[in-house]
Design a protein around this motif. Structure first.
Motif, PDB file in Angstrom:
ATOM      1  N   LEU A 119       8.164   7.520   8.991  1.00  0.00           N
ATOM      2  CA  LEU A 119       7.284   8.167  10.202  1.00  0.00           C
ATOM      3  C   LEU A 119       6.293   7.174  10.595  1.00  0.00           C
ATOM      4  O   LEU A 119       6.011   6.891  11.731  1.00  0.00           O
ATOM      5  CB  LEU A 119       6.604   9.486   9.716  1.00  0.00           C
ATOM      6  N   LEU A 120       5.822   6.116   9.492  1.00  0.00           N
ATOM      7  CA  LEU A 120       4.812   5.060   9.856  1.00  0.00           C
ATOM      8  C   LEU A 120       5.748   4.092  10.742  1.00  0.00           C
ATOM      9  O   LEU A 120       4.975   3.699  11.598  1.00  0.00           O
ATOM     10  CB  LEU A 120       4.477   4.497   8.536  1.00  0.00           C
ATOM     11  N   ILE A 154       0.860  -1.198   0.078  1.00  0.00           N
ATOM     12  CA  ILE A 154       0.106   0.098  -0.009  1.00  0.00           C
ATOM     13  C   ILE A 154       0.968   1.421   0.040  1.00  0.00           C
ATOM     14  O   ILE A 154       0.270   2.356  -0.019  1.00  0.00           O
ATOM     15  CB  ILE A 154      -1.060   0.020   1.244  1.00  0.00           C
ATOM     16  N   PHE A 155       2.153   1.174   0.277  1.00  0.00           N
ATOM     17  CA  PHE A 155       3.015   2.012   0.182  1.00  0.00           C
ATOM     18  C   PHE A 155       3.471   2.514  -1.065  1.00  0.00           C
ATOM     19  O   PHE A 155       4.252   3.474  -1.458  1.00  0.00           O
ATOM     20  CB  PHE A 155       4.306   1.955   0.906  1.00  0.00           C
ATOM     21  N   ALA A 156       3.274   1.639  -2.212  1.00  0.00           N
ATOM     22  CA  ALA A 156       3.628   2.172  -3.682  1.00  0.00           C
ATOM     23  C   ALA A 156       3.504   3.436  -3.846  1.00  0.00           C
ATOM     24  O   ALA A 156       1.948   3.889  -4.019  1.00  0.00           O
ATOM     25  CB  ALA A 156       2.763   1.008  -4.536  1.00  0.00           C
ATOM     26  N   GLY A 157       4.223   4.206  -4.428  1.00  0.00           N
ATOM     27  CA  GLY A 157       4.282   5.575  -4.579  1.00  0.00           C
ATOM     28  C   GLY A 157       4.284   6.561  -3.439  1.00  0.00           C
ATOM     29  O   GLY A 157       4.273   7.663  -3.589  1.00  0.00           O
ATOM     30  N   SER A 158       4.385   5.991  -2.220  1.00  0.00           N
ATOM     31  CA  SER A 158       4.585   7.127  -1.053  1.00  0.00           C
ATOM     32  C   SER A 158       6.014   7.493  -1.021  1.00  0.00           C
ATOM     33  O   SER A 158       6.921   7.025  -2.002  1.00  0.00           O
ATOM     34  CB  SER A 158       4.250   6.243   0.118  1.00  0.00           C
ATOM     35  N   GLU A 199       7.301   9.178   4.571  1.00  0.00           N
ATOM     36  CA  GLU A 199       6.033   8.528   4.869  1.00  0.00           C
ATOM     37  C   GLU A 199       6.565   7.098   5.674  1.00  0.00           C
ATOM     38  O   GLU A 199       5.812   6.938   6.529  1.00  0.00           O
ATOM     39  CB  GLU A 199       5.127   8.697   3.881  1.00  0.00           C
ATOM     40  N   GLY A 209       4.396  19.239   9.843  1.00  0.00           N
ATOM     41  CA  GLY A 209       3.347  18.265  10.486  1.00  0.00           C
ATOM     42  C   GLY A 209       4.197  16.887  11.055  1.00  0.00           C
ATOM     43  O   GLY A 209       4.286  16.605  11.889  1.00  0.00           O
ATOM     44  N   GLY A 210       5.249  16.459  10.167  1.00  0.00           N
ATOM     45  CA  GLY A 210       6.040  15.399   9.995  1.00  0.00           C
ATOM     46  C   GLY A 210       6.969  15.555  11.107  1.00  0.00           C
ATOM     47  O   GLY A 210       7.087  14.851  12.163  1.00  0.00           O
ATOM     48  N   MET A 255       8.236   4.354  12.740  1.00  0.00           N
ATOM     49  CA  MET A 255       8.477   5.239  14.001  1.00  0.00           C
ATOM     50  C   MET A 255       7.193   4.991  14.796  1.00  0.00           C
ATOM     51  O   MET A 255       7.285   4.840  15.999  1.00  0.00           O
ATOM     52  CB  MET A 255       8.737   6.571  13.815  1.00  0.00           C
ATOM     53  N   ALA A 256       5.830   5.412  14.309  1.00  0.00           N
ATOM     54  CA  ALA A 256       4.897   5.365  14.888  1.00  0.00           C
ATOM     55  C   ALA A 256       4.369   4.107  15.194  1.00  0.00           C
ATOM     56  O   ALA A 256       3.932   3.732  16.330  1.00  0.00           O
ATOM     57  CB  ALA A 256       3.733   6.013  13.989  1.00  0.00           C
ATOM     58  N   LEU A 285      -4.675  -2.155   8.520  1.00  0.00           N
ATOM     59  CA  LEU A 285      -4.176  -0.720   8.909  1.00  0.00           C
ATOM     60  C   LEU A 285      -5.578   0.108   8.927  1.00  0.00           C
ATOM     61  O   LEU A 285      -5.584   0.942   9.987  1.00  0.00           O
ATOM     62  CB  LEU A 285      -3.158  -0.232   7.864  1.00  0.00           C
TER      63      LEU A 285
END
Lengths: 153, 668
Positions: free
Chosen positions: A54-55, A43-47, A51, A85-86, A57-58, A140
């Motif tokens: 941070l994911l 689902i991260f394709a293209g992110s 991002e 924001g990040g 890390m979270a 998710l």
């Protein structure tokens, strides 16, 4: 009207991930291991790298995983690419962990801690992906909804 | 002349194994016979049997029968297995002005196993060794038998071959009659009906005589010999042009017939439907592709949203905690205004206040505490920024369920329409599979090629017409010159007088011919219009039917436009019937009318109209209808019943396989 932001103290120019994660953070289309390459099947394709960072890390924080030292740093993620924001997600972690604002006098260590969280979170992400496979996105989504609605057990 | 069918006997002819008899009523008031059979049962074989018997041609040769021999294939197999010769025949007894004639066409031949013959798939070949026609008819109180060409000539005098398409009618072809270039058909019909054969024969004889006289004149008058020679040359050239024109017209007509057959085939396969289905398929493919692209686009947007929201939501507690830490500091006043840290340090180092008063221990303690807080106060600005960012994150988290629902609704929508389109495409595809697209494309290609050839032939026809016109002009000049020469030389008045007389006679005959044809044309036009308008259900839709001097037909609608090219299939069929009735009304020529699939393209109202009126309008003429079950509705049965004897109803029963059928009279 845009709020004029004050400067951050000791903010590093780049963020790092461990060399062992380099292939997963790669933006090259032909890197099959990459989570974020365009045309990939996660689902991260293209992110972007920020991002993913941070994911991870979270995820570590959410899963109560202790930060993990990086074996060999690869300083590859420009901090400026994060946006305010990040950055404030990283700083929030620092403020809460230190239970004071004084840590903001030097943000450098907070970013280093964030890198360690991201490293620990990467392992969480890998295990979730291994467990849920193609259904990771759905997992998710459900998890995030529960957190957002305050219905998580 | 009154001509009616009495019996038809089929013996091993096509689908009819063994002998089968049909008896037709000769009662002028009970003039309808109905033969009912399903498609492919052998109805058209009956029509073919009549034309085969009379003319050795089969009017309705469809795709299947055209490749089969006229002899029944079961019978051929039997002959092959028994290694013997056999015969198939069609015998027709007809009533001509009260006298019975018997006409019989026979083929003799033998069958043999095809080289590819196997027990599982037996195949046979047929070898025809004889095809002959025999006519037995009364003559001077006795019976006379004639065979071969003489018999054929006799038949042609009885019912000219050119007229047979107006009596032995294939409903489908009748429908096509006006659809394509009908002018040749009309011209042919009018020529035949004009009964001008005698006039034409006289004209031909006179032309020959004129040539003879001219040759004689030439021999006796050398002065005109050059002109005479030139006239003969020009006349020969003109004859050649005329022959070429006829040949080309025939070729064009043959091509057109081939196109008509292709169109029939394509109509069976409903090209319009295929084209519609193919277009629909392409549209559905595109819609599915678009919907899938939109789905993927929306899914990517949703995934990106999920990935970008995930850290914020997963850190919801952290963000809340951080926000609360700042908020508490603000609430307890621990985030003071920004004061320079060095200013407090200076006060502490000097040990006095700005007013000069020495600092007490209490004051020093307060200032030291304050110095610690100032470290935080330096962060006041950035903490407010952070608080604002955390508030944004909190907003984003609270919006998440609604936004993700919105993504899911859109995805569900695209998923639904993809499923809907895919079901439609599947149905469409199943429909398309029923058609053999490559064969249809080949037929369309062939049709286009033939149409192109017809176009080329038409150009050649125009060239021959120009040749005819040019030679006509030249001949007129030459005739003038010839007359001048004749004037000069009275010595050969005998020949010139005769030539003049012949020429005058020819001119008169031409006038007679034109007038007779014109009279028939006008009468045909008037009657066709009358019957066409009376057969039609919709009153006032059309106001005229015209057949002009070139035999071109126009059907004028209520707005004054020629609607011929846009008539429905049923309207063409009605126009065809109107024309047949008109022809018979004008000529009074009483021959039976046999129609295959007479009502196929008509709606119930028109079926009612036609079946009510045809037996009345074609009064006294035998009417034989070869119908399918769907055509022979209760209304049609009711309309025909006053004109039918009980025994005038037959059913064709298909036996086991397609090569056998039997006739059951009266439905029993």
């Amino acid at each position: 009207m845009a709020i004029k932001l004050r400067g951050h103290n000791g903010e590093p120019r780049n963020l790092a991930y461990d060399e062992a994660r380099a292939a997963y953070y790669s933006t090259k289309r032909d890197e099959e291991l990459s989570y974020i390459r365009s045309g990939g099947d996660t689902i991260f394709a293209g992110s972007n790298q920020v991002e993913l960072f941070l994911l991870c890390m979270a995820l570590a924080k959410y899963a109560n995983k202790p930060p993990k030292e990086l074996k060999k740093r690869v300083n590859n993620i420009p901090t400026n690419a994060m946006g305010e924001g990040g950055k404030w997600l990283i700083l929030a972690l620092g403020v809460v962990d230190n239970k004071t604002l004084t840590c903001l006098n030097d943000e450098g260590p907070l970013y280093t801690e964030a890198e360690k969280y991201a490293e620990a979170g990467f392992e969480v992400l890998q295990s979730l992906l291994a467990h849920h496979g193609g259904g990771f996105g759905q997992y998710l989504e459900i998890t995030l909804r529960k957190i957002a609605e305050g219905t998580i057990e | 002349m009154q001509l009616s069918l009495d019996t038809l006997t089929l013996s091993n002819y096509r689908y009819y194994y063994g002998e089968h008899n049909l008896h037709f009523s000769n009662d002028p008031k009970k003039n309808v016979t109905v033969i009912k059979g399903d498609n492919g049962a052998g109805k058209s074989n009956i029509l073919n049997a009549l034309t085969w018997c009379l003319y050795n041609e089969e009017v309705h040769a469809d795709k299947k029968t055209v490749s089969l021999p006229s002899m029944n294939t079961e019978y051929i197999a039997e002959l092959a297995l028994n290694n013997k010769e056999g015969e198939a025949s069609v015998t027709l007894t007809i009533n001509v002005d009260g006298e019975m004639w018997e006409i019989k066409r026979t083929i003799i031949g033998y069958g043999e196993k095809d080289p590819s013959w196997t027990e599982d798939e037996p195949k046979y070949r047929f070898h025809e060794s004889f095809n002959g026609l025999k006519v037995i008819y009364p003559s001077n109180g006795d019976l006379k038998i004639v065979e071969g060409i003489v018999a054929q000539q006799l038949i042609n005098e009885l019912l000219p071959s050119a007229l047979r398409s107006f009596f032995f009618i294939d409903g489908e072809q009748l429908r096509e009659f006006f659809k394509v270039d009908a002018s040749d058909n009309l011209q042919e019909a009018i020529e035949k009906l004009s009964q001008l054969e005698l006039v034409k024969k006289t004209e031909s004889s006179l032309e020959t005589y004129r040539k003879y006289l001219r040759n004689k004149l030439q021999e006796n008058n050398p002065a005109t010999s050059l002109i005479q020679k030139e006239i003969v040359n020009k006349e020969t050239l003109q004859s050649k042009f005329k022959a070429d024109k006829e040949r080309l017209k025939k070729q064009s007509k043959d091509y057109q017939t081939e196109i008509d057959l292709i169109n029939d085939f394509l109509q069976d396969y409903n090209v319009g439907t295929i084209s519609h289905l193919s277009k629909e398929n392409a549209r559905l493919e595109k819609s599915i592709k678009d919907a899938k692209e939109n789905y993927v686009k929306e899914l990517n947007s949703k995934n990106q949203y999920l990935v970008s929201c995930a850290p914020r939501i997963l850190l919801k507690d952290t963000i809340d905690d951080a926000y609360n830490i700042i908020q508490q500091l603000i609430e307890v006043g621990d985030l003071p205004p920004k004061i320079k840290e060095s200013f407090i340090q200076e006060l502490l180092e000097k040990g006095t206040c700005v007013c000069g008063t020495p600092l007490t221990d209490e004051s020093r303690k307060t200032l030291k505490n304050y110095a610690d807080k100032i470290q935080i106060s330096e962060l006041t600005g950035i903490a407010f920024d952070g608080k604002a960012e955390f508030a944004k994150h909190q907003d984003l988290i609270s919006e998440f369920p609604e936004k993700i629902d919105s993504f899911n609704e859109k995805l569900e929508y695209y998923d639904d329409i993809i499923s809907k389109f895919e079901i439609e495409r599947q149905k469409n595809g199943e429909e398309l599979l029923k058609y053999n697209i490559s064969e249809i494309n080949e037929k369309i290609r062939k049709s286009t090629e033939l149409a192109k050839k017809i176009g080329e032939i038409n150009i050649k026809i125009k060239a021959t017409e120009r040749g005819i016109e040019d030679t006509e002009k030249d001949l007129k000049n030459l005739y003038k010159q010839e007359n001048t020469e004749k004037e000069k030389s009275k010595a050969h008045s005998e020949f010139t007088d005769k030539i003049e007389l012949v020429q005058d006679t020819l001119n008169v005959l031409k006038i007679v011919e034109e007038r007779v044809k014109e009279k028939i044309r006008l009468s045909l036009e008037e009657n066709t219009k009358k019957y066409f308008l009376s057969f039609l259900r919709e009153e006032g839709l059309f106001r005229d039917v015209m057949i002009n001097r070139d035999y071109k037909v126009s059907v004028i609608n209520n707005q004054g436009w020629n609607n011929l090219g846009d008539l429905s299939a049923g309207q063409y069929l009605i126009l065809g019937y109107a024309f047949v009735v008109a022809l018979r009304t004008i000529t009074g020529y009483q021959a039976p009318v046999i129609v295959d699939t007479p009502l196929g393209k008509l709606d119930p109202t028109h079926q009612d109209n036609i079946t009510k009126n045809l037996p009345k309008l074609l009064d006294k003429a035998q009417l034989i209808f070869l119908v399918t079950s769907s055509e022979y509705t209760p209304t049609v049965q009711k309309n025909f019943s006053p004109y039918m004897e009980v025994s005038s109803y037959y059913e064709i029963q298909k036996c086991q396989n397609i090569t056998s059928a039997r006739l059951i009279q009266n439905g029993n």
